[in-house]
Scaffold this active site. Sequence first.
Site, PDB file in Angstrom:
ATOM      1  CE  LYS A 154      -2.039   4.874   7.166  1.00 45.03           C
ATOM      2  NZ  LYS A 154      -3.355   5.239   7.691  1.00 45.03           N
ATOM      3  CD  GLU A 167     -11.540   5.922   4.363  1.00 38.47           C
ATOM      4  OE1 GLU A 167     -11.131   4.966   5.009  1.00 38.47           O
ATOM      5  OE2 GLU A 167     -10.850   6.534   3.520  1.00 38.47           O
ATOM      6  NE  ARG A 218      -2.607   1.106   3.516  1.00 39.62           N
ATOM      7  CZ  ARG A 218      -3.317   0.870   4.612  1.00 39.62           C
ATOM      8  NH1 ARG A 218      -4.542   0.376   4.525  1.00 39.62           N
ATOM      9  NH2 ARG A 218      -2.811   1.105   5.811  1.00 39.62           N
TER      10      ARG A 218
HETATM   11  C1  LIG Z   1      -8.627   6.790   6.580  1.00 36.08           C
HETATM   12  C2  LIG Z   1      -8.356   5.414   7.028  1.00 36.08           C
HETATM   13  N1  LIG Z   1      -9.165   4.425   6.591  1.00 36.08           N
HETATM   14  C3  LIG Z   1      -8.964   3.150   6.966  1.00 36.08           C
HETATM   15  C4  LIG Z   1      -7.947   2.814   7.831  1.00 36.08           C
HETATM   16  C5  LIG Z   1      -7.756   1.376   8.226  1.00 36.08           C
HETATM   17  O1  LIG Z   1      -6.637   0.875   7.593  1.00 36.08           O
HETATM   18  P1  LIG Z   1      -5.921  -0.456   8.097  1.00 36.08           P
HETATM   19  O2  LIG Z   1      -6.994  -1.423   8.356  1.00 36.08           O
HETATM   20  O3  LIG Z   1      -5.029  -0.853   6.991  1.00 36.08           O
HETATM   21  O4  LIG Z   1      -5.201  -0.088   9.346  1.00 36.08           O
HETATM   22  C6  LIG Z   1      -7.095   3.791   8.321  1.00 36.08           C
HETATM   23  C7  LIG Z   1      -6.003   3.420   9.227  1.00 36.08           C
HETATM   24  O5  LIG Z   1      -5.296   4.201   9.754  1.00 36.08           O
HETATM   25  C8  LIG Z   1      -7.297   5.127   7.913  1.00 36.08           C
HETATM   26  O6  LIG Z   1      -6.507   6.106   8.355  1.00 36.08           O
END
Ligand SMILES: Cc1ncc(COP(=O)(O)O)c(C=O)c1O
Length: 264
Positions: A180, A214, A78
């Site tokens: 991210k 989300e 990612r």
């Molecule tokens: C905006 C956002 N969505 C989803 C997630 C969940 O990601 P993961 O399950 O890979 O930790 C995060 C984790 O920090 C996030 O910042």
Amino acid sequence: MTAQPKRPAFGTLLTSHMAVAAYQDGRWSPSEIKPVALIELSPAAHVLHYASTCFEGFKAFRRPGAVHIFRMDRHIERMRQSARQLVLPEPDPQQLADMVRAVINRCRDAVPEAPGALYLRPILFGTTANIGAAATPAAEATLIVLASPVWDYFSGGMKPLRILVDDENTRSAAQMGMVKTGGNYAAALGPTLRARAQYQVDQVLFCPAGQVQETGAANFVLIRSGELLTRNLDTTFLHGVTRDSLLTLARDRGYKVSELPFDV
Ligand SMILES: Cc1ncc(COP(=O)(O)O)c(C=O)c1O
């Protein structure tokens, strides 16, 4: 009942050492383990002006006789995808994995007992000194792996969160949600703080035009008996490794898993 020791807030405590590598002249330098200290950066650094930066977050857990890292390969993939989207030099997956392991090995004593964990935080940022580079990618970059002993993510402990369903705002630009990058969090902060002040909520569920995306820091999944519903993967939200793990477990257990766009 013995009182629980006061734990530092999530992310505020760093381990003694970090791993660092630099990208220059088209390649990554060998990585080094260094004491955590201030870093030197030109005030003209690309990242400070044009936000050329991405990061990852995942955990290592202490188990009897070993420390286990949760799905590091997916997080590294990612991060490389984020780097590609931001036109930053992609970290080499083997080098990044070695950097994570090197930090854990150097700071093994700092990995808390369960339910604590060691949170790993690789960051990548453009360092080229050029304030006229809005349309030019950074040719130089730094990759750092930080580690932080963590306990509860939510300071209030294990209790349900209050969520505001915001059917107007979007968390990030539609093509950037799967990246991210700090800018997405900066974009979600204002609406989240306003919602917190106005409605005493913990988080905002972003649903532009009513379409569920989300929250500011987590994916959204609806679960009821034998059934799980979540948005299908597209560019508008972060492809969570927890989401993927949950869906895999649900399918294994015979749940009906629906991944599709849905509204509020
Ligand atoms: C905006 C956002 N969505 C989803 C997630 C969940 O990601 P993961 O399950 O890979 O930790 C995060 C984790 O920090 C996030 O910042």
